[in-house]
Write a protein that holds these residues in place. Structure first.
Motif, short mmCIF file in Angstrom:
data_model
loop_
_atom_site.label_atom_id
_atom_site.label_comp_id
_atom_site.label_asym_id
_atom_site.label_seq_id
_atom_site.Cartn_x
_atom_site.Cartn_y
_atom_site.Cartn_z
N LEU A 235 -20.08 -3.44 12.03
CA LEU A 235 -19.55 -4.40 11.06
C LEU A 235 -18.17 -3.99 10.56
CD1 LEU A 235 -22.67 -5.27 8.85
CD2 LEU A 235 -21.51 -6.76 10.49
N PHE A 236 -17.99 -2.71 10.35
CA PHE A 236 -16.73 -2.22 9.81
C PHE A 236 -15.58 -2.53 10.77
CE2 PHE A 236 -14.04 1.56 8.39
CZ PHE A 236 -13.64 0.93 7.23
N GLU A 237 -15.81 -2.28 12.07
CA GLU A 237 -14.75 -2.57 13.04
C GLU A 237 -14.54 -4.07 13.18
OE1 GLU A 237 -12.94 -2.61 17.28
OE2 GLU A 237 -14.99 -3.15 16.84
N SER A 238 -15.63 -4.84 13.08
CA SER A 238 -15.49 -6.31 13.13
C SER A 238 -14.66 -6.80 11.95
CB SER A 238 -16.88 -6.96 13.10
OG SER A 238 -17.61 -6.67 14.27
N LEU A 239 -14.85 -6.17 10.80
CA LEU A 239 -14.06 -6.54 9.62
C LEU A 239 -12.57 -6.28 9.86
CD1 LEU A 239 -14.84 -5.83 5.93
CD2 LEU A 239 -12.70 -4.99 6.86
N LEU A 240 -12.25 -5.13 10.45
CA LEU A 240 -10.84 -4.81 10.73
C LEU A 240 -10.22 -5.87 11.63
CD1 LEU A 240 -10.95 -0.95 11.40
CD2 LEU A 240 -10.29 -2.10 9.30
N LYS A 241 -10.94 -6.25 12.67
CA LYS A 241 -10.40 -7.24 13.62
C LYS A 241 -10.29 -8.62 12.99
CE LYS A 241 -13.45 -6.32 16.84
NZ LYS A 241 -14.17 -6.32 18.14
N ARG A 242 -11.31 -9.00 12.25
CA ARG A 242 -11.29 -10.33 11.63
C ARG A 242 -10.18 -10.42 10.58
NH1 ARG A 242 -14.51 -14.77 11.85
NH2 ARG A 242 -15.76 -13.67 13.40
N ALA A 243 -9.88 -9.31 9.91
CA ALA A 243 -8.84 -9.32 8.88
C ALA A 243 -7.47 -9.66 9.45
CB ALA A 243 -8.80 -7.96 8.17
N VAL A 244 -7.27 -9.34 10.74
CA VAL A 244 -5.96 -9.62 11.35
C VAL A 244 -6.07 -10.66 12.47
CG1 VAL A 244 -5.00 -7.37 10.78
CG2 VAL A 244 -6.23 -7.66 12.94
N GLY A 245 -7.25 -11.25 12.62
CA GLY A 245 -7.44 -12.28 13.63
C GLY A 245 -7.43 -11.77 15.05
N ALA A 246 -7.86 -10.53 15.27
CA ALA A 246 -7.88 -9.96 16.61
C ALA A 246 -9.28 -10.07 17.21
CB ALA A 246 -7.46 -8.49 16.56
N LYS A 247 -9.33 -10.35 18.51
CA LYS A 247 -10.61 -10.40 19.22
C LYS A 247 -11.07 -9.01 19.60
CE LYS A 247 -12.88 -12.30 23.31
NZ LYS A 247 -12.72 -13.09 24.57
N ASP A 248 -10.15 -8.17 20.06
CA ASP A 248 -10.44 -6.80 20.47
C ASP A 248 -9.50 -5.85 19.74
OD1 ASP A 248 -12.43 -7.54 22.47
OD2 ASP A 248 -10.74 -8.25 23.69
N SER A 249 -9.89 -4.59 19.69
CA SER A 249 -9.03 -3.61 19.03
C SER A 249 -7.78 -3.34 19.86
CB SER A 249 -9.79 -2.30 18.78
OG SER A 249 -10.30 -1.76 19.98
N SER A 250 -7.85 -3.50 21.17
CA SER A 250 -6.70 -3.43 22.07
C SER A 250 -7.18 -3.86 23.46
CB SER A 250 -6.12 -1.99 22.12
OG SER A 250 -6.93 -1.16 22.93
N GLN A 251 -6.35 -3.68 24.45
CA GLN A 251 -6.73 -3.95 25.84
C GLN A 251 -6.61 -2.68 26.68
OE1 GLN A 251 -8.08 -6.80 26.86
NE2 GLN A 251 -7.93 -7.51 24.73
N LEU A 252 -6.84 -1.54 26.05
CA LEU A 252 -6.74 -0.28 26.77
C LEU A 252 -7.77 -0.15 27.88
CD1 LEU A 252 -6.02 2.40 24.00
CD2 LEU A 252 -4.48 1.60 25.79
N LEU A 253 -8.94 -0.75 27.67
CA LEU A 253 -10.03 -0.68 28.65
C LEU A 253 -10.21 -2.07 29.25
CD1 LEU A 253 -12.54 1.42 26.51
CD2 LEU A 253 -10.82 2.27 28.14
N PRO A 254 -9.57 -2.36 30.36
CA PRO A 254 -9.62 -3.72 30.93
C PRO A 254 -11.06 -4.23 31.08
CG PRO A 254 -8.06 -2.36 32.14
CD PRO A 254 -8.77 -1.44 31.19
N GLY A 255 -11.28 -5.41 30.53
CA GLY A 255 -12.60 -6.02 30.59
C GLY A 255 -13.53 -5.57 29.49
N HIS A 256 -13.14 -4.53 28.75
CA HIS A 256 -14.00 -3.99 27.69
C HIS A 256 -13.31 -3.95 26.33
CE1 HIS A 256 -17.30 -2.47 30.32
NE2 HIS A 256 -16.33 -2.41 31.21
N GLY A 257 -12.07 -4.41 26.24
CA GLY A 257 -11.36 -4.36 24.98
C GLY A 257 -10.73 -3.01 24.75
N GLY A 258 -10.91 -2.49 23.53
CA GLY A 258 -10.30 -1.22 23.17
C GLY A 258 -11.32 -0.11 22.98
N VAL A 259 -10.81 1.08 22.68
CA VAL A 259 -11.68 2.24 22.46
C VAL A 259 -12.55 2.02 21.23
CG1 VAL A 259 -11.72 4.70 21.96
CG2 VAL A 259 -10.07 3.80 23.60
N LEU A 260 -11.96 1.52 20.15
CA LEU A 260 -12.75 1.27 18.94
C LEU A 260 -13.88 0.28 19.20
CD1 LEU A 260 -10.14 1.10 16.02
CD2 LEU A 260 -12.00 2.75 16.29
#
Length: 283
Positions: A235-260
């Motif tokens: 939930l905490f990470e979802s809150l961070l993403k929703r606060a800035v309108g991001a779907k994933d924390s990054s695209q560092l892991l193709p197909g899996h989003g970010g490390v977080l």
């Protein structure tokens, strides 16, 4: 997309498995240090810091973690450090989740960055100490998080009616939470009373330490708390993403989003697991 996800997963496994089963902790420590540094970079970006300052924050998180490793040694980290990290998680997550996505960006940026550094360094240190304790112990913590997530997913799809946190993660339900806890309980008893007793393992599992090294009610309560903390991390990470309108924390892991996106539930569970297992008479 599926092919990309599979390729990324195979590459990650190819890097993780040798480090995981290496007799020394150093390869695992270095690999996870890289991941925590990347997570620090993602944390900075999700909190409005971009470019070189975000990279610098990620490097600072890695440096702080490595300095801790060199100064203290993960096998010698005192129990109070894990209880302190657990307290930071409980208070910090309560503060963040109560305010919701709309209030998180209004919190002082320095506070958000310090909180991020603390939780990332603590999680990394706890993972390395868990590896030093033994593969069985380390894997039992990983599997707790995975079981809580898988059981919650299927339980939520089958029975979910009451939303857990609609403004943060609309897909989560209370029924999913209970399903996750039930899955963890079943896994814990199977692991503690079969794997630990019928298979040659290198160390006690988390479940053996909680269910056999403490009174059963306390052990069960600890499992409930750990299951709940896996939900809190998600939930905490979802809150961070929703606060800035991001779907994933990054695209560092193709197909899996970010490390977080991949380690969010692990962040609180590892330090809390080490804190609670420190009370075991088997430890």
């Amino acid at each position: 997309m599926l092919k990309t996800r599979i390729i990324t997963a195979l590459v990650l496994l190819a890097a993780l498995l040798p480090a995981l089963f290496a007799p020394q902790s150093l390869p695992f420590a270095l690999l996870t240090l890289l991941m925590i540094g990347a997570a620090g970079w993602e944390w900075a970006r999700l909190n409005g810091i971009v470019g070189a300052p975000a990279v610098a924050f990620g490097l600072a998180v890695s440096a702080a973690a490595w300095t801790t490793y060199l100064a203290l040694g993960m096998q010698a980290a005192p129990a109070w450090a894990w209880w302190l990290a657990s307290l930071v998680w409980v208070l910090g997550s309560a503060y963040a989740l109560r305010g919701g996505p709309s209030q998180w960006p209004h919190a002082p940026k320095l506070l958000r960055m310090v909180l991020g550094a603390l939780v990332l360094v603590a999680a990394w240190a706890a993972m390395v100490q868990a590896k030093a304790t033994g593969i069985n112990f380390l894997l039992s913590i990983f599997c707790l998080v995975w079981m809580a997530d898988i059981a919650a997913y299927f339980g939520g799809r089958a029975f979910g009616k009451r939303k857990l946190a609609p403004t943060i993660s609309p897909g989560k339900s209370w029924e999913g939470v209970w399903s996750g806890m039930l899955g963890v309980m079943l896994l814990a008893f199977a692991w503690a009373f079969y794997i630990d007793t019928h298979i040659a393992v290198d160390s006690p599992s988390l479940y053996q330490l909680l269910l056999k090294g403490q009174s059963l009610p306390i052990g069960l309560f600890a499992l409930v708390c750990l299951s709940a903390m896996s939900v809190v991390g998600d939930l905490f990470e979802s809150l961070l993403k929703r606060a800035v309108g991001a779907k994933d924390s990054s695209q560092l892991l193709p197909g899996h989003g970010g490390v977080l996106d991949r380690i969010d539930a692990l962040l609180p569970v590892f330090p809390v697991a080490l804190a609670m297992s420190s009370l075991s008479v088997l430890a």
